[in-house]
Motif scaffolding. Sequence first.
Motif, short mmCIF file in Angstrom:
data_model
loop_
_atom_site.label_atom_id
_atom_site.label_comp_id
_atom_site.label_asym_id
_atom_site.label_seq_id
_atom_site.Cartn_x
_atom_site.Cartn_y
_atom_site.Cartn_z
N UNK A 260 0.99 -1.02 -0.03
CA UNK A 260 0.13 0.18 0.46
C UNK A 260 0.70 1.05 -0.06
N UNK A 261 0.07 2.36 0.55
CA UNK A 261 0.73 3.52 0.60
C UNK A 261 1.70 3.53 1.57
N UNK A 262 3.48 4.00 1.48
CA UNK A 262 4.39 4.41 1.82
C UNK A 262 3.90 5.17 3.25
N UNK A 263 5.37 4.91 3.96
CA UNK A 263 4.65 5.35 5.86
C UNK A 263 4.65 7.21 5.70
N UNK A 264 5.56 7.61 4.49
CA UNK A 264 6.79 8.11 3.71
C UNK A 264 6.78 8.52 2.58
N UNK A 265 6.71 10.05 2.11
CA UNK A 265 7.38 9.81 0.29
C UNK A 265 8.44 8.78 0.28
N UNK A 266 8.63 7.86 -1.26
CA UNK A 266 9.12 7.39 -1.65
C UNK A 266 10.20 7.51 -2.96
N UNK A 267 11.01 6.96 -2.71
CA UNK A 267 11.31 7.25 -4.80
C UNK A 267 11.09 5.52 -5.14
N UNK A 268 10.17 6.01 -5.69
CA UNK A 268 9.13 5.35 -7.06
C UNK A 268 9.74 4.76 -8.01
N UNK A 269 10.54 3.33 -7.94
CA UNK A 269 10.16 3.06 -9.53
C UNK A 269 10.08 2.59 -10.51
N UNK A 270 8.25 2.27 -10.34
CA UNK A 270 7.49 2.34 -11.47
C UNK A 270 7.12 0.96 -11.23
N UNK A 271 7.32 0.56 -13.11
CA UNK A 271 6.66 -0.83 -13.00
C UNK A 271 7.73 -1.19 -13.02
N UNK A 272 8.53 -2.41 -12.08
CA UNK A 272 9.46 -2.98 -11.49
C UNK A 272 9.38 -3.68 -10.76
N UNK A 273 10.00 -4.61 -10.40
CA UNK A 273 9.88 -5.87 -9.51
C UNK A 273 11.45 -5.06 -8.42
N UNK A 274 11.02 -5.61 -7.07
CA UNK A 274 12.37 -5.20 -6.27
C UNK A 274 12.37 -6.79 -5.80
N UNK A 275 13.30 -7.72 -6.15
CA UNK A 275 13.22 -9.07 -5.35
C UNK A 275 14.86 -8.79 -5.03
N UNK A 276 14.92 -10.52 -4.22
CA UNK A 276 16.37 -10.60 -2.76
C UNK A 276 17.48 -10.77 -4.71
#
Length: 266
Positions: free
Chosen positions: A94-110
């Motif tokens: 959901x919405x981050x608790x504070x302003x975040x750097x939005x990387x857009x249409x990507x997946x963050x994964x290990x």
Amino acid sequence: LRKVRFGLDDHPAKGLAGNSSQQNLTKQVLGDLLRRGVVEWLAETFVFRRNSHFMSDQRTRLLAARWIIPVTESPIHGGWVRIKNSIVVEVGSGRPPRPAIDLGDVAILPGLVNAHTHLEFSHISQPVGHKGISLTEWIGLVVDARGNASDADRESSVQLGMDELIRTGTVLAGEICTPPCRYAPPLHDLDIVAFAEVLGLSQARYEERLEAASQQLATDEWVGCSPHAPYSTARAAIEAAVKLAGRYDRPVAMHVAESPDERELL
């Protein structure tokens, strides 16, 4: 990645882009993070180890993306990652608790882990052998491929394999190697746990390999031991290799039951 729009003019990271040179630098850094997989979550420590100054300070950062893939739980659609003092400390949806750097249409994964590599064969563009080949035939081809390579060829092939691992998002590899095991520094983006290979059915052969493995383990804390396989390594050599690894509290890797012929042997 082609779909990503950085939108720096109205982005929470606007403070990083006060002029054109800073804006270009920010784009370059963000692009580098995207290409390299954004976040390295390695084992249980979740250490974020990028060299970029963008993440190197001691402040808390938030990264948001269309998908967060923790692996230990289901993928999160529209999630975020919080990084503090260069360590991933929280993931959420959901919405981050504070302003975040939005990387857009990507997946963050290990970062990926390749638990068994033979980097000295990285120059081979196609698998050795053919479908249905017998184990004994295949072993002959592998021995020929290894025997025809010079030390310079092997070093070049290992470097080629390391570059491919880094390029494809791998952060940790378990590498089966013939001592002495050498990997050209720097390895900022890749950790390698090498397994010194021990093999031989004759006593003279496996004692030579055991001695080489012992010297490697004594001088390199990132090296374990690998008795090759039941069909290629005498039982006494296997037992000695396991004891050697235990003496230094190192991991063991072994090829076991990889073909019908091996299963019949066992």
